[in-house]
Structure formats: C-alpha cells, structure tokens
Design a protein around this motif. Structure first.
Motif, PDB file in Angstrom:
ATOM      1  N   TYR A  99    -112.791 -14.601  48.093  1.00 48.05           N
ATOM      2  CA  TYR A  99    -113.433 -14.388  46.644  1.00 48.05           C
ATOM      3  C   TYR A  99    -114.091 -15.675  46.188  1.00 48.05           C
ATOM      4  N   MET A 103    -117.013 -15.047  50.547  1.00 47.28           N
ATOM      5  CA  MET A 103    -117.621 -13.838  50.475  1.00 47.28           C
ATOM      6  C   MET A 103    -119.178 -14.504  50.264  1.00 47.28           C
ATOM      7  N   PHE A 104    -119.349 -15.710  49.844  1.00 54.88           N
ATOM      8  CA  PHE A 104    -120.674 -16.246  49.460  1.00 54.88           C
ATOM      9  C   PHE A 104    -121.306 -16.795  50.773  1.00 54.88           C
ATOM     10  N   PHE A 173    -100.833  -8.845  26.053  1.00 55.61           N
ATOM     11  CA  PHE A 173    -101.807  -9.844  26.199  1.00 55.61           C
ATOM     12  C   PHE A 173    -102.339 -10.120  27.708  1.00 55.61           C
ATOM     13  N   ILE A 177    -105.443  -8.965  29.988  1.00 55.15           N
ATOM     14  CA  ILE A 177    -106.111 -10.177  30.961  1.00 55.15           C
ATOM     15  C   ILE A 177    -106.187  -9.385  32.418  1.00 55.15           C
ATOM     16  N   VAL A 180    -109.123  -7.074  32.390  1.00 56.61           N
ATOM     17  CA  VAL A 180    -110.327  -7.748  32.392  1.00 56.61           C
ATOM     18  C   VAL A 180    -110.643  -8.345  33.857  1.00 56.61           C
ATOM     19  N   ILE A 181    -109.829  -8.827  34.321  1.00 56.18           N
ATOM     20  CA  ILE A 181    -109.601  -9.289  35.809  1.00 56.18           C
ATOM     21  C   ILE A 181    -110.129  -8.183  36.889  1.00 56.18           C
ATOM     22  N   TYR A 184    -113.285  -6.802  36.675  1.00 57.75           N
ATOM     23  CA  TYR A 184    -114.160  -7.337  37.154  1.00 57.75           C
ATOM     24  C   TYR A 184    -114.287  -7.298  38.852  1.00 57.75           C
TER      25      TYR A 184
ATOM     26  N   SER B 303    -104.026 -18.137  23.440  1.00 56.79           N
ATOM     27  CA  SER B 303    -104.529 -16.832  24.146  1.00 56.79           C
ATOM     28  C   SER B 303    -105.906 -16.661  24.099  1.00 56.79           C
ATOM     29  N   LEU B 304    -106.641 -17.341  23.203  1.00 55.79           N
ATOM     30  CA  LEU B 304    -108.228 -17.351  23.025  1.00 55.79           C
ATOM     31  C   LEU B 304    -108.578 -18.209  24.144  1.00 55.79           C
ATOM     32  N   ILE B 306    -106.996 -19.099  27.136  1.00 53.44           N
ATOM     33  CA  ILE B 306    -106.700 -18.092  28.444  1.00 53.44           C
ATOM     34  C   ILE B 306    -107.875 -17.376  28.545  1.00 53.44           C
ATOM     35  N   PHE B 307    -108.185 -16.423  27.444  1.00 53.64           N
ATOM     36  CA  PHE B 307    -109.217 -15.305  27.448  1.00 53.64           C
ATOM     37  C   PHE B 307    -110.714 -15.988  27.943  1.00 53.64           C
ATOM     38  N   VAL B 310    -110.555 -17.051  31.571  1.00 58.50           N
ATOM     39  CA  VAL B 310    -110.886 -15.954  32.331  1.00 58.50           C
ATOM     40  C   VAL B 310    -112.356 -15.433  32.321  1.00 58.50           C
ATOM     41  N   ILE B 314    -115.175 -15.636  35.582  1.00 57.62           N
ATOM     42  CA  ILE B 314    -115.792 -14.424  35.724  1.00 57.62           C
ATOM     43  C   ILE B 314    -117.485 -14.833  35.756  1.00 57.62           C
ATOM     44  N   HIS B 317    -118.538 -16.840  38.807  1.00 55.83           N
ATOM     45  CA  HIS B 317    -118.325 -15.962  39.893  1.00 55.83           C
ATOM     46  C   HIS B 317    -119.892 -15.170  40.006  1.00 55.83           C
ATOM     47  N   ILE B 318    -120.183 -14.552  38.833  1.00 54.97           N
ATOM     48  CA  ILE B 318    -121.196 -13.760  38.659  1.00 54.97           C
ATOM     49  C   ILE B 318    -122.564 -14.473  39.017  1.00 54.97           C
ATOM     50  N   PHE B 320    -122.858 -17.264  41.041  1.00 49.47           N
ATOM     51  CA  PHE B 320    -123.050 -17.498  42.373  1.00 49.47           C
ATOM     52  C   PHE B 320    -123.288 -16.260  43.076  1.00 49.47           C
ATOM     53  N   ARG B 321    -122.727 -15.217  42.764  1.00 51.32           N
ATOM     54  CA  ARG B 321    -123.141 -13.778  43.374  1.00 51.32           C
ATOM     55  C   ARG B 321    -124.611 -13.517  43.132  1.00 51.32           C
ATOM     56  N   LYS B 324    -126.605 -15.829  45.656  1.00 50.31           N
ATOM     57  CA  LYS B 324    -126.676 -15.350  46.731  1.00 50.31           C
ATOM     58  C   LYS B 324    -127.458 -14.149  47.017  1.00 50.31           C
TER      59      LYS B 324
END
Ligand code: HEM
Lengths: 208, 328
Positions: A99, A103-104, A173, A177, A180-181, A184, B303-304, B306-307, B310, B314, B317-318, B320-321, B324
């Motif tokens: 990942y 993959m890239f 929580f 999370i 969400v992951i 994705y 928590s904010l 961490i959110f 994440v 993401i 990652h998007i 680089f996708r 590509k």
C-alpha cells in the motif's frame, strides 16, 4: 466483466449493510450525546432523540453482531479470519509496503485473493481486531451503561460509570477510525468501486 | 389540613376532660446517655419537664382525682427524639429558649400554644457569625418559592430545629448529600399521609411523573430534586426557591452539556477549585459520569488529532494514486 469467485454470500452482505447503517446511526447519535449542548458544533441530533436512536440502533447492532458471530462459525466463513501463516508479521509488513510503495510501482498484489483466503493480511488483522475485540468491548460496555445498576460504584476510587464510559467511547472512536480506513482501503481494488460492487453482488471482480 | 384540625380538636377535648389535676408519665431514658446529655446541656433537667412527654412516642395521661389513666400517642410534630436533639446544632439549648416558659403549665394554655414560632431568620439573620450562610437570601428565596404559598408551611417542615445537623457544607460524599436532600423532599412528596396534612392537592406519584427521564433510578440516585426544581442560586449553598412544576427543568442539555447546570448546583462549591486541570467539569468526572458534561479537553484534542492524521494519510495516498493514474 467476468463473474469471479463468490466471496460474499448473501447473509454476509445483508449483515454487512445492516451493520454499516446501524454503525453510522450510532456514530452520529453518539457524537451528539458526547458533545451535547446548545450551539455545539458536532451535535446533529437533539439529546432526547439521540438517546432513543442510539439505544435502538445499539439493540439491533447487538442482534446483528450475534448473527455475524454465529453465521461466521456455522458457514465456515471464519476460516478467512484465522491466521495459518507462520510469517505473520512479515506478511503484515509486506501488505503494508504494498500500500505504501509497491502499488505505485505497479507491482502485483502480494496476497492474491483465493477461495480459501479472501482477505489480505492487513484486512484479516483489522477485521479480527474489529469484530472479535472491538465489537464485544463496545457491546458489553454499552449494555453496562444501559443497565448502570450492574456497575460497581467504585473501581479503585474512580466511578465505575466513568471507566465503563471511557471504554465505550474509546472503543467507539477506534471502531469509527477503523471504518474510515476500511472504507478507504475498499477503494483500492482495480477500480475504486470494484470492491463495493463485490459487497453488493457477492462476486470478486478483480483479476488478482 | 382536615386531619390537622381534627387532631387539634382531639387534643382540645382531651384537655377539657382532664382539666387541672392530670399527671403525665413518660419512660426514662438510659442512664449512660443521661450522663452524656447532661454534659452537653446544662438545662437537661429543665428540658426533661417537657421531654417526659414530648420525648416519648406515647405517654400516660392520668386523672389522679378520678383515678383514670390512659396511654396516648404523642403527635409526631410535637415529638422530640432526645438522641437527635442532643446531637443536633441546637443541642445546648433549653426548650424555653425558643418556646414560652408558660408551656411549663400543663395542660398548655391555648394562648401559649398559639404564640408565633420563630423561623431560622429570627436567630440567624443579620448576624455576622452566620453571614457566610446568608440566611437573609435564603429567606428571600423561600418567600418566593411555591412552598411559601402553602398555609402552615415553614422552615421546620424540612429542617426540624430539634434534630438539625449541618450537612451540605460538611458532607464529603455527593451520594450521601443527594440521598439526604432527596429524602427531605420525599418525606412529603412521596408520603401522602404527610403531604395531605399540608395541602388538599391530589397525591403525586413521583415515579410516574418522572417516567420520561431515561435511567430514572440512576438520576434519582445521582442528582437532587432541587437540581431541576429550584432556580439556580449563586449566593447560597443550597437553592431554596422551589419553582412551580411547569417551570422545572425538562431540557436534558441543561445538565448534559459542557456548561452543565450541575456545576452551579450540586457541584458548585467544589467545582471552582477543581476545574483548572484540563478536565472539563472534573468534579463530576471523579464522582460520577454525566454524558455530555464530563469531558476531557485533552482526550478531545487527541481524538481530533488521530482523526485528522488518518484523513491526512488517506489524502496523501489518494494524491499519489492520482499522480500514478495520470502518468499511465
Ligand atoms: C459505510 C460503511 C462501510 C462500507 C462502505 C464498507 C464496505 C465494505 C466492503 C466493500 C467490503 C468487501 C471488501 C472486503 O472484504 O474488504 C467490506 C467487508 C467487510 N466489512 Fe465493511 N464497510 C463498511 C462498514 C463496516 C463496519 C462498520 C464494519 C465493522 C464494524 C465492517 C466490517 C467488515 C467486515 C468484517 C468485512 C468482511 C466480511 C466478510 O467477508 O467476512 N464494515 N466492507
């Protein structure tokens, strides 16, 4: 597009959509309860409505979880959750590196989907954690909060209610999370929509 | 109301039947306690002249001339438990400090019995020693409360001066305070026998009236009736302005929110010192857990963070996708 392996039987798809919808309701109402008050930015539902919807959705989530656990065992789907590899950590790293980098570079999937193993190591790891650790904790702490009479008043000098609530919101929580992951990573099929299609019709559409 | 009048009538008839030569006999208390109480109160023997009847649940009323005697119950409002009395804040008092010395005569004169009684403010008001308790404000709040409109109601209905002990300002455990205070309300509001001595209103079922409250038992154990049924008061320890029922708090977020009402009611005095340690409403947090009110800002930020972390991963990652995909 060819119909590939049949990976997600009807009961899993039904369970999964129920689970996802209930989870979304629980997140929205749960956040509304946690941050309740006038003019609070995260409150989407009034306190009273949030209480009844959160309790109602939680009841059905518990039911659907029981269906999942029993169904998984009875149908043998649980084999995908078991880890038979002796190189567990290396497998996780390999999938992670895929990942992160491979993959890239256009390299092939390190763990192609087979009838015996539909999840890659990271999927397996996160699904086991979510379904067999997160969900039970969430449900048990939730039931205890619903019947607070069952709770000890004091656990090492701290209110039993407080500890249980912290466990509940922390697990809630972390599972959010996870979701969400999870959503994705479900876009990482050959096309972003491929895996979602699989969860609708049950078939694996990728060529790996 | 009616019952009260009836009982008064019975007492009057009794007094008329046994006019001048009646003798009253009670049961003497335990010796070791007597020694202790004499130590506490120099008027002990004087007080016994009253408590020989008023300190007993029942007493013997005798007519020495006719040679008749009967056991009578002491009306609850006129009963004084010695143990509670010599343990209360007024333990060193003589009965006649507050009641007319004419009561020494038995049967008591009607005129004596009708003398006005003291209220708290009469001794504690406008006195520097009690300034911190602000009895003047309590008086104002009480006079504006629904209780003030009830005939025959007075401070004594909730705070019996014959047994009163300091509680709210002393107690360490919030649970005990809640129990003590709620029992004070429930003594009448959940006991129709007492309630109807004061009003002609119909019986209230406290439990069914509060059915709308989720987790009713937990609410009843954790907060006081007055949290929702009085107006918040800044200047006195315990709010006394009991509001009409339609003005009671019914909106959950009054308590279940960051600026919870409980911080200026149940937890008000401790809360000020203990607020500044990162825990929002930490005092509630230590003792209990109030959804929406018990918050920790650090946990909130974590928590904010961490959110957002994440989401950023993401996002990258998007990114680089997309790059590509364009290169292809
Ligand atoms: C809107 C929310 C969600 C979406 C769009 C979604 C999407 C998907 C998709 C496309 C799959 C099939 C691909 C795969 O196996 O990885 C899947 C499988 C799975 N999802 Fe979700 N999901 C959602 C919420 C959740 C939640 C909240 C949980 C658990 C708490 C969850 C647990 C799982 C599990 C355990 C599987 C594997 C099922 C099996 O075949 O045994 N999902 N999800």
């Amino acid at each position: 597009m060819s119909k590939g392996l049949y990976l997600y039987p009807k009961w899993i798809r039904l369970w999964h959509i129920t689970n996802a919808v209930l989870f979304l309701i629980l997140i929205v109402t749960g956040i509304s309860l946690q941050f309740s008050g006038q003019d609070e930015p995260f409150v989407l539902v009034s306190f009273k409505t949030a209480v009844s919807w959160h309790n109602g959705a939680a009841f059905f989530l518990t039911l659907s979880y029981v269906v999942f656990v029993i169904g998984n065992s009875v149908t043998g789907n649980i084999r995908h959750y078991r880890n038979n590899s002796s190189t567990y950590i290396q497998d996780l790293l390999k999938q992670f590196n895929y990942y992160r980098r491979d993959m890239f570079r256009g390299e092939p999937h390190p763990f192609p989907v087979t009838e015996e193993s539909k999840f890659n190591p990271l999927q397996r790891f996160s699904y086991v954690l979510a379904m067999y650790a997160g969900m039970p904790l969430l449900i048990i702490s939730g039931i205890l909060l619903f019947y607070p009479g069952m709770l000890p008043r004091n656990i090492f000098g701290v209110s039993g209610l407080l500890i249980t609530d912290l466990v509940h919101i922390a697990t809630g929580f972390l599972l959010s999370i996870f979701m969400v992951i999870h959503i994705y990573t479900c876009t990482l099929g050959s096309k972003p929509t491929t895996l979602f299609k699989s969860m609708v019709d049950g078939y694996h559409h990728d060529d790996h | 109301m009616k019952t009260l009048k009836n009982r008064g009538l019975i007492v009057l008839i009794l007094l008329a039947v046994y006019p001048f030569n009646s003798q009253l006999l009670g049961i003497a208390p335990d010796d070791s306690l007597v020694v202790k109480w004499k130590d506490i109160n120099v008027f002990y023997d004087d007080n016994e002249r009253c408590l020989i009847c008023h300190g007993e649940e029942y007493y013997t009323l005798s007519d020495t001339v006719a040679g008749v005697s009967q056991i009578r119950n002491m009306f609850q409002d006129y009963f004084v438990n010695r143990e509670d009395y010599y343990d209360g804040v007024h333990k060193s008092f003589s009965c006649t400090d507050c009641h007319s010395s004419d009561f020494i005569r038995f049967p008591h004169d009607v005129a004596t019995r009708l003398e006005p009684r003291y209220a708290c403010i009469d001794c504690h008001g406008y006195d520097e020693n009690y300034a911190h308790l602000n009895f003047e404000e309590i008086e104002v709040e009480y006079n504006n409360s629904t209780h003030a409109s009830v005939e025959n109601f007075s401070c004594w209905k909730c705070h019996d001066p014959h047994s009163y002990k300091l509680f709210a300002s002393e107690v360490a455990d919030v649970g005990e305070l809640v129990l003590y205070d709620n029992n004070m309300c429930l003594a009448c509001h959940a006991n129709f026998t007492e309630f109807r001595l004061l009003t002609d209103r119909e019986e209230i079922n406290v439990v069914s009236k509060h059915e709308w409250l989720p987790n009713q038992v937990l609410h009843f154990e954790s907060v006081r009736c007055i949290e929702c049924h009085t107006q918040i008061s800044d200047s006195i320890l315990v709010a006394h302005m009991v509001l009409p029922k339609d003005q009671a708090v019914k909106n959950c977020t009054e308590c279940h929110s960051a600026n919870s009402r409980l911080m200026s009611t149940l937890y008000k005095f401790e809360s000020k010192e203990k607020r500044g340690n990162g825990f929002f409403n930490s005092i509630i947090l230590n003792r209990s857990y109030v959804i929406g009110a018990s918050r920790n800002i650090y946990l909130g930020y974590l928590s904010l963070l961490i959110f957002l972390g994440v989401l950023s991963v993401i996002g990258i990652h998007i990114f680089f996708r997309v790059i590509k995909a364009k290169r292809k």
